[in-house]
Scaffold this motif. Structure first.
Motif, mmCIF file in Angstrom:
data_model
loop_
_atom_site.group_PDB
_atom_site.id
_atom_site.type_symbol
_atom_site.label_atom_id
_atom_site.label_comp_id
_atom_site.label_asym_id
_atom_site.label_seq_id
_atom_site.Cartn_x
_atom_site.Cartn_y
_atom_site.Cartn_z
ATOM 1 N N GLY A 9 -1.003 17.044 -14.998
ATOM 2 C CA GLY A 9 -0.513 17.039 -13.623
ATOM 3 C C GLY A 9 -1.609 17.049 -12.587
ATOM 4 N N HIS A 10 -2.785 16.526 -12.956
ATOM 5 C CA HIS A 10 -3.919 16.471 -12.019
ATOM 6 C C HIS A 10 -4.459 15.056 -11.901
ATOM 7 N N ASP A 11 -3.568 14.063 -11.902
ATOM 8 C CA ASP A 11 -3.975 12.666 -11.786
ATOM 9 C C ASP A 11 -4.028 12.244 -10.316
ATOM 10 N N ALA A 12 -4.497 11.021 -10.076
ATOM 11 C CA ALA A 12 -4.656 10.536 -8.703
ATOM 12 C C ALA A 12 -4.330 9.049 -8.626
ATOM 13 N N LEU A 13 -4.147 8.590 -7.399
ATOM 14 C CA LEU A 13 -3.826 7.179 -7.133
ATOM 15 C C LEU A 13 -4.482 6.760 -5.836
ATOM 16 N N TRP A 14 -5.202 5.633 -5.882
ATOM 17 C CA TRP A 14 -5.739 5.039 -4.657
ATOM 18 C C TRP A 14 -4.645 4.197 -3.994
ATOM 19 N N LEU A 15 -4.455 4.382 -2.682
ATOM 20 C CA LEU A 15 -3.462 3.638 -1.912
ATOM 21 C C LEU A 15 -4.165 2.720 -0.914
ATOM 22 N N GLY A 16 -3.604 1.544 -0.709
ATOM 23 C CA GLY A 16 -4.198 0.569 0.190
ATOM 24 C C GLY A 16 -4.005 0.892 1.661
ATOM 25 N N HIS A 17 -4.559 0.037 2.508
ATOM 26 C CA HIS A 17 -4.602 0.274 3.955
ATOM 27 C C HIS A 17 -3.244 0.099 4.629
ATOM 28 N N ALA A 18 -2.327 -0.594 3.965
ATOM 29 C CA ALA A 18 -1.036 -0.886 4.588
ATOM 30 C C ALA A 18 -0.254 0.369 4.943
ATOM 31 N N TRP A 19 -0.578 1.490 4.312
ATOM 32 C CA TRP A 19 0.157 2.733 4.579
ATOM 33 C C TRP A 19 -0.192 3.349 5.922
ATOM 34 N N VAL A 20 -1.325 2.987 6.506
ATOM 35 C CA VAL A 20 -1.726 3.611 7.779
ATOM 36 C C VAL A 20 -1.876 2.614 8.923
ATOM 37 N N ASP A 21 -1.599 1.339 8.691
ATOM 38 C CA ASP A 21 -1.758 0.364 9.777
ATOM 39 C C ASP A 21 -0.436 -0.219 10.268
ATOM 40 N N GLY A 22 0.690 0.323 9.770
ATOM 41 C CA GLY A 22 1.990 -0.108 10.260
ATOM 42 C C GLY A 22 2.755 -1.045 9.359
ATOM 43 N N ARG A 23 2.121 -1.557 8.304
ATOM 44 C CA ARG A 23 2.829 -2.469 7.409
ATOM 45 C C ARG A 23 3.818 -1.743 6.493
ATOM 46 N N LYS A 24 3.599 -0.456 6.259
ATOM 47 C CA LYS A 24 4.512 0.357 5.455
ATOM 48 C C LYS A 24 5.227 1.348 6.372
ATOM 49 N N ASP A 25 6.464 1.705 6.015
ATOM 50 C CA ASP A 25 7.226 2.625 6.852
ATOM 51 C C ASP A 25 7.809 3.758 6.015
ATOM 52 N N ALA A 26 8.689 4.541 6.619
ATOM 53 C CA ALA A 26 9.263 5.707 5.948
ATOM 54 C C ALA A 26 10.015 5.311 4.687
ATOM 55 N N ALA A 27 10.703 4.177 4.715
ATOM 56 C CA ALA A 27 11.442 3.723 3.539
ATOM 57 C C ALA A 27 10.491 3.429 2.379
ATOM 58 N N ASP A 28 9.318 2.871 2.692
ATOM 59 C CA ASP A 28 8.333 2.601 1.646
ATOM 60 C C ASP A 28 7.812 3.894 1.030
ATOM 61 N N VAL A 29 7.591 4.900 1.864
ATOM 62 C CA VAL A 29 7.141 6.192 1.356
ATOM 63 C C VAL A 29 8.197 6.789 0.428
ATOM 64 N N LYS A 30 9.452 6.705 0.829
ATOM 65 C CA LYS A 30 10.529 7.230 -0.016
ATOM 66 C C LYS A 30 10.601 6.478 -1.343
ATOM 67 N N GLY A 31 10.386 5.164 -1.296
ATOM 68 C CA GLY A 31 10.405 4.373 -2.519
ATOM 69 C C GLY A 31 9.280 4.769 -3.464
ATOM 70 N N LEU A 32 8.070 4.960 -2.909
ATOM 71 C CA LEU A 32 6.951 5.385 -3.742
ATOM 72 C C LEU A 32 7.186 6.790 -4.282
ATOM 73 N N ALA A 33 7.810 7.633 -3.482
ATOM 74 C CA ALA A 33 8.081 9.005 -3.901
ATOM 75 C C ALA A 33 8.938 9.040 -5.155
#
Length: 314
Positions: A29-53
């Motif tokens: 339970g100590h793994d990690a994931l690199w996420l791209g820039h789309a999460w902080v520049d407006g291309r991703k939204d709340a629905a995308d976060v919920k989907g990844l969750a």
């Protein structure tokens, strides 16, 4: 000698990628994931976060690094590069309160950003202070290529602690020199360090809470050699990183290495198997040891399946 030494190294790596991993050698339970820039520049939204969750809740991922840079050539980080970071953090902490999110920050340092310049390092630190104020849980540095023995990078890490406080200081790292004299030999060919010495790796570990070894882009021509390479990196690192620090093995969840044989040789499955063999050779469980998947926007359904089958529930 030029023929024998590579042959001995190849044989050693092949032998290391043999045996059966211990049943306990898997995610804690100590793994990690690199996420791209789309999460902080407006291309991703709340629905995308919920989907990844939905995906991440069933994994061992504890940390994500969201790309929020890179720094400009003078060390500044314009807010225009992460205009939606505040919204992203709000959505993230609501959907995944148990997973830390760090700002992934870096730049090329071989002709773009000069970390040897004290003024540039200060601007980097000022930029970190500004972005941390948004609510990130930590900072994940990725400067390339940092040469083995670079004291200015160590200074940056030391001074970052005053900004981050109890937050996470994480850094990606090059591979550790796998065999004696390999670092200077490769440096002579490519013009910069591909490997860090064990001693310098320890210096970086001492100034961070977490390191993620970029074991991919090995340029090894077969799965056996790449698997052995991961085992060797993990085995060396487990002896260098104390149990109170987090050690992550980078796993290539992407398929555009630029070299055909690397696409065939490197995979999440092979990295996971190599990590398990390294942990088994270490001889005892290690809580703060995991995989770091690179990268979310390139990961396929097969990559996620391999993470599950070979690491989460092998």
């Amino acid at each position: 000698m030029l023929l024998v030494l590579p042959g001995v190294a190849a044989a050693t790596l092949t032998l290391q990628f043999t045996g059966t991993p211990a049943p306990w050698a898997k995610t804690t339970g100590h793994d990690a994931l690199w996420l791209g820039h789309a999460w902080v520049d407006g291309r991703k939204d709340a629905a995308d976060v919920k989907g990844l969750a939905v995906r991440l809740r069933t994994t061992g991922i504890k940390d994500v690094y969201v790309h929020s840079g890179p720094f400009d050539s003078d060390g500044t980080l314009p807010a225009a590069k992460y205009t939606k970071a505040g919204d992203f953090l709000k959505w993230w902490h609501a959907a995944l309160p148990g997973i830390r999110v760090s700002a992934w920050l870096g730049q090329k340092v071989d002709g773009v950003l000069n970390l040897d310049d004290p003024a540039s390092r200060q601007r980097v630190l000022d930029s970190v202070s500004h972005i941390m104020a948004l609510g990130f849980d930590g900072v994940h540095y990725n400067f390339e290529p940092i040469g083995s023995g670079d004291t200015d990078f160590l200074d940056l890490l030391t001074r970052t602690r005053a900004i981050v406080g109890d937050g996470l200081i994480s850094s990606s790292t090059p591979q550790i020199e796998p065999f004696p004299l390999m670092r200077p030999a490769v440096r002579a060919v490519i013009g910069h360090d591909k490997y860090w010495s064990p001693d310098y790796f320890k210096e970086v570990v001492a100034r961070t809470d977490q390191v993620a070894i970029m074991t991919y882009d090995s340029f090894l021509p077969s799965e056996l050699l790449y698997g052995g390479h991961v085992v060797r990196q993990g085995t060396i690192a487990l002896d260098l990183v104390p149990p109170g620090k987090s050690l992550l093995i980078g796993a290539p969840a992407y398929h555009d290495h630029g070299v055909t044989w690397s696409d065939a040789a490197e995979s999440v499955a092979t990295a996971a198997e190599g990590a398990r063999l390294a942990l088994t050779a270490h001889g005892r469980p290690r809580e703060r040891f995991g995989l770091a998947l690179y990268v979310d926007f390139a990961a396929t359904a097969e990559d996620w399946s391999e993470y599950e089958r070979f690491w989460s529930h092998p």
